[in-house]
Motif scaffolding. Structure first.
Motif, PDB file in Angstrom:
ATOM      1  N   GLY A 205       0.828  -1.202   0.000  1.00  0.00           N
ATOM      2  CA  GLY A 205       0.000   0.000   0.000  1.00  0.00           C
ATOM      3  C   GLY A 205       0.860   1.247   0.000  1.00  0.00           C
ATOM      4  O   GLY A 205       1.918   1.286   0.650  1.00  0.00           O
ATOM      5  N   HIS A 206       0.408   2.267  -0.733  1.00  0.00           N
ATOM      6  CA  HIS A 206       1.165   3.513  -0.867  1.00  0.00           C
ATOM      7  C   HIS A 206       0.238   4.704  -0.597  1.00  0.00           C
ATOM      8  O   HIS A 206      -0.950   4.672  -0.924  1.00  0.00           O
ATOM      9  CB  HIS A 206       1.759   3.643  -2.269  1.00  0.00           C
ATOM     10  CG  HIS A 206       2.653   2.513  -2.666  1.00  0.00           C
ATOM     11  ND1 HIS A 206       4.021   2.574  -2.589  1.00  0.00           N
ATOM     12  CD2 HIS A 206       2.347   1.274  -3.148  1.00  0.00           C
ATOM     13  CE1 HIS A 206       4.540   1.417  -3.010  1.00  0.00           C
ATOM     14  NE2 HIS A 206       3.539   0.627  -3.357  1.00  0.00           N
ATOM     15  N   THR A 207       0.814   5.756  -0.038  1.00  0.00           N
ATOM     16  CA  THR A 207       0.095   7.026   0.162  1.00  0.00           C
ATOM     17  C   THR A 207       0.912   8.143  -0.471  1.00  0.00           C
ATOM     18  O   THR A 207       2.062   7.937  -0.881  1.00  0.00           O
ATOM     19  CB  THR A 207      -0.112   7.316   1.658  1.00  0.00           C
ATOM     20  OG1 THR A 207       1.164   7.507   2.275  1.00  0.00           O
ATOM     21  CG2 THR A 207      -0.833   6.170   2.351  1.00  0.00           C
ATOM     22  N   ASP A 208       0.310   9.316  -0.531  1.00  0.00           N
ATOM     23  CA  ASP A 208       1.090  10.480  -0.971  1.00  0.00           C
ATOM     24  C   ASP A 208       1.823  11.068   0.228  1.00  0.00           C
ATOM     25  O   ASP A 208       1.807  10.502   1.328  1.00  0.00           O
ATOM     26  CB  ASP A 208       0.188  11.504  -1.658  1.00  0.00           C
ATOM     27  CG  ASP A 208      -0.950  11.978  -0.758  1.00  0.00           C
ATOM     28  OD1 ASP A 208      -0.851  11.773   0.475  1.00  0.00           O
ATOM     29  OD2 ASP A 208      -1.933  12.534  -1.273  1.00  0.00           O
ATOM     30  N   ALA A 209       2.465  12.190   0.027  1.00  0.00           N
ATOM     31  CA  ALA A 209       3.291  12.782   1.082  1.00  0.00           C
ATOM     32  C   ALA A 209       2.510  13.687   2.024  1.00  0.00           C
ATOM     33  O   ALA A 209       3.118  14.343   2.883  1.00  0.00           O
ATOM     34  CB  ALA A 209       4.444  13.559   0.454  1.00  0.00           C
ATOM     35  N   THR A 210       1.194  13.737   1.889  1.00  0.00           N
ATOM     36  CA  THR A 210       0.409  14.564   2.797  1.00  0.00           C
ATOM     37  C   THR A 210       0.506  14.005   4.212  1.00  0.00           C
ATOM     38  O   THR A 210       0.188  12.833   4.442  1.00  0.00           O
ATOM     39  CB  THR A 210      -1.066  14.594   2.355  1.00  0.00           C
ATOM     40  OG1 THR A 210      -1.151  15.056   1.005  1.00  0.00           O
ATOM     41  CG2 THR A 210      -1.873  15.499   3.269  1.00  0.00           C
ATOM     42  N   PRO A 262       5.383  14.670  -4.985  1.00  0.00           N
ATOM     43  CA  PRO A 262       5.010  13.652  -3.994  1.00  0.00           C
ATOM     44  C   PRO A 262       3.572  13.784  -3.503  1.00  0.00           C
ATOM     45  O   PRO A 262       3.058  12.855  -2.878  1.00  0.00           O
ATOM     46  CB  PRO A 262       6.014  13.872  -2.859  1.00  0.00           C
ATOM     47  CG  PRO A 262       6.467  15.277  -3.010  1.00  0.00           C
ATOM     48  CD  PRO A 262       6.437  15.584  -4.482  1.00  0.00           C
ATOM     49  N   PHE A 263       2.902  14.922  -3.786  1.00  0.00           N
ATOM     50  CA  PHE A 263       1.516  15.111  -3.353  1.00  0.00           C
ATOM     51  C   PHE A 263       0.511  14.735  -4.447  1.00  0.00           C
ATOM     52  O   PHE A 263      -0.698  14.882  -4.258  1.00  0.00           O
ATOM     53  CB  PHE A 263       1.285  16.570  -2.933  1.00  0.00           C
ATOM     54  CG  PHE A 263       2.150  16.989  -1.780  1.00  0.00           C
ATOM     55  CD1 PHE A 263       1.788  16.685  -0.476  1.00  0.00           C
ATOM     56  CD2 PHE A 263       3.331  17.667  -2.003  1.00  0.00           C
ATOM     57  CE1 PHE A 263       2.586  17.071   0.600  1.00  0.00           C
ATOM     58  CE2 PHE A 263       4.137  18.052  -0.946  1.00  0.00           C
ATOM     59  CZ  PHE A 263       3.767  17.739   0.360  1.00  0.00           C
ATOM     60  N   ASN A 264       1.005  14.263  -5.582  1.00  0.00           N
ATOM     61  CA  ASN A 264       0.139  13.875  -6.689  1.00  0.00           C
ATOM     62  C   ASN A 264      -0.754  12.720  -6.243  1.00  0.00           C
ATOM     63  O   ASN A 264      -0.285  11.753  -5.640  1.00  0.00           O
ATOM     64  CB  ASN A 264       0.996  13.455  -7.885  1.00  0.00           C
ATOM     65  CG  ASN A 264       0.179  13.289  -9.154  1.00  0.00           C
ATOM     66  OD1 ASN A 264      -1.026  13.024  -9.128  1.00  0.00           O
ATOM     67  ND2 ASN A 264       0.847  13.428 -10.288  1.00  0.00           N
ATOM     68  N   PRO A 265      -2.063  12.756  -6.545  1.00  0.00           N
ATOM     69  CA  PRO A 265      -2.967  11.660  -6.143  1.00  0.00           C
ATOM     70  C   PRO A 265      -2.568  10.302  -6.704  1.00  0.00           C
ATOM     71  O   PRO A 265      -2.921   9.254  -6.134  1.00  0.00           O
ATOM     72  CB  PRO A 265      -4.323  12.104  -6.691  1.00  0.00           C
ATOM     73  CG  PRO A 265      -4.224  13.584  -6.811  1.00  0.00           C
ATOM     74  CD  PRO A 265      -2.797  13.883  -7.161  1.00  0.00           C
ATOM     75  N   ILE A 266      -1.796  10.282  -7.808  1.00  0.00           N
ATOM     76  CA  ILE A 266      -1.393   9.007  -8.387  1.00  0.00           C
ATOM     77  C   ILE A 266      -0.478   8.216  -7.464  1.00  0.00           C
ATOM     78  O   ILE A 266      -0.335   6.997  -7.603  1.00  0.00           O
ATOM     79  CB  ILE A 266      -0.709   9.266  -9.762  1.00  0.00           C
ATOM     80  CG1 ILE A 266      -0.726   7.984 -10.600  1.00  0.00           C
ATOM     81  CG2 ILE A 266       0.722   9.752  -9.582  1.00  0.00           C
ATOM     82  CD1 ILE A 266      -0.206   8.171 -12.012  1.00  0.00           C
TER      83      ILE A 266
END
Length: 311
Positions: A205-210, A262-266
């Motif tokens: 699982g991956h998230t953005d940098a938020t 790094p904040f891109n939703p992708i």
């Protein structure tokens, strides 16, 4: 007159004895003699009519019968015989290891070439799986709507299937590990297709940098791991065997898909790896249990018990 009346009467009885009978023992002895002579002349005839190669084979067999019969190898033999080293054709000097003629010269195998051939076959199978999933996406109207959110490529670990977020179409509820209904549909179809291949599966699982933190210390690391595990459950519900999942991890924003933003939703995505053999062996080797000697384990248990009692 009186003297004649008193004279004793002598009766002579002659016992006639016929010629002595010796029985039939001599017949048995004679028969044994004839049989022995017959076997002797038969042996002499066989030795006289047998070729030199046959004689050598017979001599070699009786010199080491157990070695030839049990281990095969050097010795008379015939490929038509079930017994190793045996057979009707005694002219053969080499014993038979298995049924059928074999090349006596030793054969060598190139291990690296064999591994490369296996790797090529596996790469072709993964490429075929990739094309099959792409065709399923094109045919299935439900998946075709989310075609842009499904990324497929071949990596060093195997076939990678990534389900990414879009700005207005996230896979999960905001800051939660709850799958959206369309995400469940995608995972159900993928799980059914992946169950048809023997390869093991890994999820991350991956998230953005938020930044995301809670009072209990719940962060993007826990969130990404929970989302990966939720995806695993949905894959299993779609038909994927639970024993095919070999690894489930959460990496937060450490491995961004768009490194420039790094904040891109992708960057919020689920990555499914259909592992190749090398990756599968590496994961199993790294996860192998460490064997602790019994004496060390017993000593550690005693130390822990003493520490608990002293405390």
């Amino acid at each position: 007159m009186a003297d004649e009346n008193m004279r004793p009467i002598v009766v002579k009885r002659i016992k006639k004895v016929a010629g002595g009978h010796h029985g039939g023992a001599w017949k048995i002895a004679y028969a044994d003699f004839v049989t022995a002579m017959m076997a002797f002349f038969l042996l002499m005839w066989l030795l006289g009519s047998t070729a030199k190669g046959d004689l050598n084979g017979i001599s070699e067999y009786f010199s080491t019968p157990l070695k030839v019969a049990m281990a095969g190898g050097t010795g008379s033999g015939d490929s038509s015989s079930v017994i190793k080293g045996g057979g009707a054709d005694l002219t053969r000097r080499n014993g038979q290891v298995k049924k059928g003629d074999i090349d006596p010269t030793s054969k060598t195998y190139n291990l690296e070439a064999a591994k490369a051939q296996v790797a090529r076959a596996e790469a072709e199978r993964l490429e075929s799986l990739k094309q099959k999933i792409e065709s399923v996406i094109e045919v299935n109207p439900l998946l075709k709507k989310y075609k842009n959110q499904l990324l497929l490529d071949i990596t060093s670990e195997g076939l990678r299937i990534q389900i990414v977020d879009e700005q207005n179409r996230p896979m999960f509820a905001l800051a939660k590990a709850e799958l959206q209904p369309y995400t469940k549909d995608i995972l159900n179809v993928i799980g059914m297709v992946l169950n048809e291949v023997p390869n093991k599966i890994g999820l991350s699982g991956h998230t953005d940098a938020t930044p995301y933190f809670s009072d209990a210390g719940y962060s993007n690391w826990e969130l990404s791991a929970d989302r990966a595990n939720a995806s695993r459950r949905e894959l299993v519900k779609g038909g994927l065997g639970d024993d095919k999942v070999l690894r489930v991890t959460g990496v937060a924003s450490a491995v961004a898909l768009d490194r420039k933003d790094p904040f891109n939703p992708i960057n919020r995505r689920i990555s499914i790896i259909v592992m190749n053999k090398r990756t599968e062996e590496a994961v199993q080797r790294d996860a192998a249990a460490l064997e602790v000697p019994a004496q060390q384990a017993e000593a550690a248990a005693q130390d822990a018990s003493a520490a608990a009692g002293g405390h």
